[in-house]
Design a protein around this motif. Structure first.
Motif, PDB file in Angstrom:
ATOM      1  N   ALA A 274      -1.716   1.814  10.475  1.00 51.20           N
ATOM      2  CA  ALA A 274      -2.021   3.133  11.036  1.00 51.20           C
ATOM      3  C   ALA A 274      -0.811   3.756  11.706  1.00 51.20           C
ATOM      4  CB  ALA A 274      -3.159   3.000  12.054  1.00 51.20           C
ATOM      5  N   ASP A 275       0.262   2.999  11.804  1.00 50.23           N
ATOM      6  CA  ASP A 275       1.410   3.419  12.592  1.00 50.23           C
ATOM      7  C   ASP A 275       2.441   4.194  11.801  1.00 50.23           C
ATOM      8  OD1 ASP A 275       2.409   3.248  15.277  1.00 50.23           O
ATOM      9  OD2 ASP A 275       4.068   2.107  14.464  1.00 50.23           O
ATOM     10  N   THR A 276       2.518   3.962  10.519  1.00 48.23           N
ATOM     11  CA  THR A 276       3.538   4.635   9.718  1.00 48.23           C
ATOM     12  C   THR A 276       2.923   5.204   8.444  1.00 48.23           C
ATOM     13  OG1 THR A 276       4.106   2.584   8.562  1.00 48.23           O
ATOM     14  CG2 THR A 276       5.371   3.105  10.532  1.00 48.23           C
ATOM     15  N   THR A 277       3.617   6.160   7.872  1.00 50.08           N
ATOM     16  CA  THR A 277       3.231   6.731   6.591  1.00 50.08           C
ATOM     17  C   THR A 277       4.297   6.366   5.567  1.00 50.08           C
ATOM     18  OG1 THR A 277       4.342   8.782   7.199  1.00 50.08           O
ATOM     19  CG2 THR A 277       1.996   8.638   7.642  1.00 50.08           C
ATOM     20  N   PRO A 278       3.990   6.466   4.269  1.00 54.12           N
ATOM     21  CA  PRO A 278       4.982   6.081   3.259  1.00 54.12           C
ATOM     22  C   PRO A 278       6.307   6.809   3.440  1.00 54.12           C
ATOM     23  CG  PRO A 278       2.842   6.395   2.236  1.00 54.12           C
ATOM     24  CD  PRO A 278       2.705   6.847   3.662  1.00 54.12           C
ATOM     25  N   ILE A 279       7.386   6.055   3.325  1.00 54.62           N
ATOM     26  CA  ILE A 279       8.738   6.587   3.482  1.00 54.62           C
ATOM     27  C   ILE A 279       9.334   6.802   2.098  1.00 54.62           C
ATOM     28  CG2 ILE A 279      11.010   6.150   4.499  1.00 54.62           C
ATOM     29  CD1 ILE A 279       9.603   4.046   6.292  1.00 54.62           C
ATOM     30  N   TYR A 280      10.030   7.895   1.933  1.00 51.24           N
ATOM     31  CA  TYR A 280      10.700   8.148   0.668  1.00 51.24           C
ATOM     32  C   TYR A 280      12.207   8.104   0.877  1.00 51.24           C
ATOM     33  CZ  TYR A 280       6.091   9.433  -0.919  1.00 51.24           C
ATOM     34  OH  TYR A 280       4.755   9.389  -1.236  1.00 51.24           O
ATOM     35  N   PRO A 281      12.971   7.471  -0.027  1.00 52.61           N
ATOM     36  CA  PRO A 281      12.508   6.940  -1.312  1.00 52.61           C
ATOM     37  C   PRO A 281      11.555   5.755  -1.123  1.00 52.61           C
ATOM     38  CG  PRO A 281      14.755   6.245  -0.877  1.00 52.61           C
ATOM     39  CD  PRO A 281      14.427   7.253   0.179  1.00 52.61           C
ATOM     40  N   LEU A 282      10.712   5.540  -2.134  1.00 53.71           N
ATOM     41  CA  LEU A 282       9.641   4.550  -2.027  1.00 53.71           C
ATOM     42  C   LEU A 282      10.153   3.144  -1.770  1.00 53.71           C
ATOM     43  CD1 LEU A 282       7.214   5.765  -4.846  1.00 53.71           C
ATOM     44  CD2 LEU A 282       7.054   6.132  -2.384  1.00 53.71           C
ATOM     45  N   GLU A 283      11.343   2.830  -2.230  1.00 55.51           N
ATOM     46  CA  GLU A 283      11.870   1.483  -2.007  1.00 55.51           C
ATOM     47  C   GLU A 283      11.997   1.177  -0.520  1.00 55.51           C
ATOM     48  OE1 GLU A 283      12.413  -1.206  -3.921  1.00 55.51           O
ATOM     49  OE2 GLU A 283      11.300   0.037  -5.335  1.00 55.51           O
ATOM     50  N   SER A 284      12.188   2.208   0.303  1.00 56.16           N
ATOM     51  CA  SER A 284      12.287   1.982   1.740  1.00 56.16           C
ATOM     52  C   SER A 284      10.981   1.438   2.295  1.00 56.16           C
ATOM     53  CB  SER A 284      12.653   3.290   2.453  1.00 56.16           C
ATOM     54  OG  SER A 284      13.889   3.770   2.008  1.00 56.16           O
ATOM     55  N   SER A 285       9.857   1.957   1.808  1.00 58.84           N
ATOM     56  CA  SER A 285       8.554   1.447   2.245  1.00 58.84           C
ATOM     57  C   SER A 285       8.289   0.065   1.659  1.00 58.84           C
ATOM     58  CB  SER A 285       7.442   2.406   1.808  1.00 58.84           C
ATOM     59  OG  SER A 285       7.362   3.504   2.679  1.00 58.84           O
ATOM     60  N   ARG A 286       8.694  -0.126   0.422  1.00 55.47           N
ATOM     61  CA  ARG A 286       8.424  -1.404  -0.234  1.00 55.47           C
ATOM     62  C   ARG A 286       9.177  -2.552   0.445  1.00 55.47           C
ATOM     63  NH1 ARG A 286       8.519   0.500  -4.989  1.00 55.47           N
ATOM     64  NH2 ARG A 286       6.280   0.596  -5.315  1.00 55.47           N
ATOM     65  N   LYS A 287      10.357  -2.247   0.943  1.00 54.93           N
ATOM     66  CA  LYS A 287      11.149  -3.295   1.589  1.00 54.93           C
ATOM     67  C   LYS A 287      10.628  -3.636   2.978  1.00 54.93           C
ATOM     68  CE  LYS A 287      15.464  -2.165  -0.823  1.00 54.93           C
ATOM     69  NZ  LYS A 287      16.797  -1.542  -0.689  1.00 54.93           N
ATOM     70  N   LYS A 288       9.869  -2.717   3.575  1.00 56.08           N
ATOM     71  CA  LYS A 288       9.385  -2.959   4.932  1.00 56.08           C
ATOM     72  C   LYS A 288       8.396  -4.118   4.974  1.00 56.08           C
ATOM     73  CE  LYS A 288       7.508  -0.629   8.953  1.00 56.08           C
ATOM     74  NZ  LYS A 288       7.065   0.642   9.550  1.00 56.08           N
ATOM     75  N   TYR A 289       7.497  -4.178   3.975  1.00 54.86           N
ATOM     76  CA  TYR A 289       6.544  -5.284   3.872  1.00 54.86           C
ATOM     77  C   TYR A 289       6.702  -5.907   2.500  1.00 54.86           C
ATOM     78  CZ  TYR A 289       4.349  -2.792   7.755  1.00 54.86           C
ATOM     79  OH  TYR A 289       4.111  -2.160   8.939  1.00 54.86           O
ATOM     80  N   THR A 290       6.850  -7.187   2.452  1.00 53.43           N
ATOM     81  CA  THR A 290       7.027  -7.876   1.175  1.00 53.43           C
ATOM     82  C   THR A 290       5.918  -8.900   0.968  1.00 53.43           C
ATOM     83  OG1 THR A 290       8.462  -9.544   2.200  1.00 53.43           O
ATOM     84  CG2 THR A 290       9.536  -7.590   1.252  1.00 53.43           C
ATOM     85  N   GLY A 291       5.589  -9.140  -0.301  1.00 59.16           N
ATOM     86  CA  GLY A 291       4.605 -10.171  -0.638  1.00 59.16           C
ATOM     87  C   GLY A 291       5.306 -11.303  -1.376  1.00 59.16           C
ATOM     88  N   THR A 292       5.104 -12.524  -0.923  1.00 64.07           N
ATOM     89  CA  THR A 292       5.817 -13.675  -1.487  1.00 64.07           C
ATOM     90  C   THR A 292       4.841 -14.802  -1.784  1.00 64.07           C
ATOM     91  OG1 THR A 292       7.731 -13.106  -0.120  1.00 64.07           O
ATOM     92  CG2 THR A 292       7.709 -15.307  -1.106  1.00 64.07           C
ATOM     93  N   ILE A 293       5.007 -15.438  -2.924  1.00 68.11           N
ATOM     94  CA  ILE A 293       4.253 -16.659  -3.245  1.00 68.11           C
ATOM     95  C   ILE A 293       5.051 -17.847  -2.711  1.00 68.11           C
ATOM     96  CG2 ILE A 293       3.378 -18.125  -5.092  1.00 68.11           C
ATOM     97  CD1 ILE A 293       3.087 -15.618  -6.806  1.00 68.11           C
ATOM     98  N   ILE A 294       4.437 -18.600  -1.819  1.00 64.21           N
ATOM     99  CA  ILE A 294       5.118 -19.749  -1.226  1.00 64.21           C
ATOM    100  C   ILE A 294       4.755 -20.993  -2.042  1.00 64.21           C
ATOM    101  CG2 ILE A 294       5.403 -21.156   0.844  1.00 64.21           C
ATOM    102  CD1 ILE A 294       4.585 -18.704   2.479  1.00 64.21           C
ATOM    103  N   THR A 295       5.703 -21.534  -2.773  1.00 67.09           N
ATOM    104  CA  THR A 295       5.443 -22.702  -3.625  1.00 67.09           C
ATOM    105  C   THR A 295       6.748 -23.434  -3.920  1.00 67.09           C
ATOM    106  OG1 THR A 295       4.568 -23.423  -5.757  1.00 67.09           O
ATOM    107  CG2 THR A 295       5.676 -21.292  -5.699  1.00 67.09           C
TER     108      THR A 295
END
Length: 329
Positions: A274-295
């Motif tokens: 609720a604190d932020t809105t999508p940042i453009y360019p989109l890669e800036s938002s994508r880098k803020k939160y990442t999803g990783t498979i831990i294995t």
């Protein structure tokens, strides 16, 4: 770090030929990051007449502690011709920067200090008689009354409704103001100073925009005129709230069957911010939160991947819309 800030990105005002030195033009305000801060205003650079030209500022000064911009020298026709590059133009526009600091200025600090732009329209005519001005001209400038205030900052005055130049020139008129607002909004109007004050720390996650009305009444003898204009306050985000998961669920089960095609979605996990809105360019938002498979299994790393999709959504705390982001993994 302390962070004084201007409630407006730009200011606009008219300057007429032969207005006397000392004429007040407009008042600029600053909001504090802490109650202990003291705001200092300063003009550092030349007048900017166009992108390619600048001229030494011989006409305008600002009071360091109050933010009142005023004429330090009367602007005569010779000055106007010089600043407008010829006397055939009815007006010339110049810009200057007002700089802000929490301590008295040193000239070398101007490049790194917070600043706002002031656009001045130099008009090749003497100031009009007060009786010829409309109520709108007497009460408000051509600027929209639109402000931005950072959340979580201390209370403070961020605007003065009374126009310093009109008050200085039209002393025979009675001009009064009111701020029309819903019950409970955190803004107050002071009749004695005509200042508008934010009365408490704002929270953008609770409310992002306030819409009020500024009402002005002009009285001249038995004649009375009224005018109303929108008064808008936008709350700027400080990125102070963590993302959250619906229903507190932070895991999702995935069942993998044989012969699934490439691209098959096996499981999803949704995260709200609720604190932020999508940042453009989109890669800036994508880098803020990442999803990783831990294995530790290389086959799993080669066979499966996490995709990140996000979009802007609206939350509705207390009945008002607040923008946020939905992340889907």
């Amino acid at each position: 770090a302390l962070a004084l800030h201007f409630p407006r990105k730009e200011y606009f005002e008219n300057v007429y030929i032969d207005e006397p030195a000392g004429t007040p033009l407009l008042r600029i305000h600053a909001l504090k990051d802490s109650r202990e801060e003291v705001a200092h205003f300063h003009l550092c650079q030349n007048l900017i007449i166009s992108r390619a030209r600048s001229h030494e500022n011989n006409w305008f000064q600002i009071k360091e502690k109050t933010g009142l911009l005023y004429l330090s020298k009367s602007l005569d026709r010779e000055d106007f011709n010089m600043l407008s590059v010829g006397n055939w133009m009815p007006l010339s526009k110049v810009m200057l920067y007002v700089f802000l600091s929490s301590h008295p200025f040193q000239e070398k600090e101007c490049d790194s200090a917070t600043r706002t732009a002031v656009f001045l329209s130099l008009i090749n005519a003497t100031a009009p008689a007060c009786s010829s001005l409309t109520a709108r001209q007497l009460c408000f400038t051509e600027m929209d009354l639109s402000f931005h205030i950072k959340e979580n900052k201390p209370p403070g005055t961020f605007h003065q409704l009374q126009l310093p130049s009109v008050h200085h020139l039209c002393q025979n008129l009675s001009i009064s103001y009111k701020l029309l607002a819903a019950e409970g909004v955190p803004f107050r109007y002071n009749e004695s100073t005509t200042g508008v004050r934010v009365t408490q720390r704002l929270d953008r996650e609770e409310r992002e925009r306030y819409e009020l009305i500024a009402k002005c009444t002009v009285r001249e003898g038995l004649r009375e005129m009224q005018v109303e204009v929108p008064f808008l306050v936008n709350v700027l985000d400080e990125d102070d709230s963590p993302p959250f998961l619906p229903n507190g669920t932070d895991t999702a089960d995935a069942v993998v069957e044989f012969n699934r095609k490439e691209g098959t979605v096996l499981s999803t996990l949704t995260v709200y911010d609720a604190d932020t809105t999508p940042i453009y360019p989109l890669e800036s938002s994508r880098k803020k939160y990442t999803g990783t498979i831990i294995t530790d299994d290389p086959w799993i790393s080669e066979t499966f991947r996490v995709e990140h999709i996000f979009d802007e959504i609206h939350f509705s705390p207390n009945g008002s819309q607040v923008r946020g982001t939905r992340h889907e993994y």
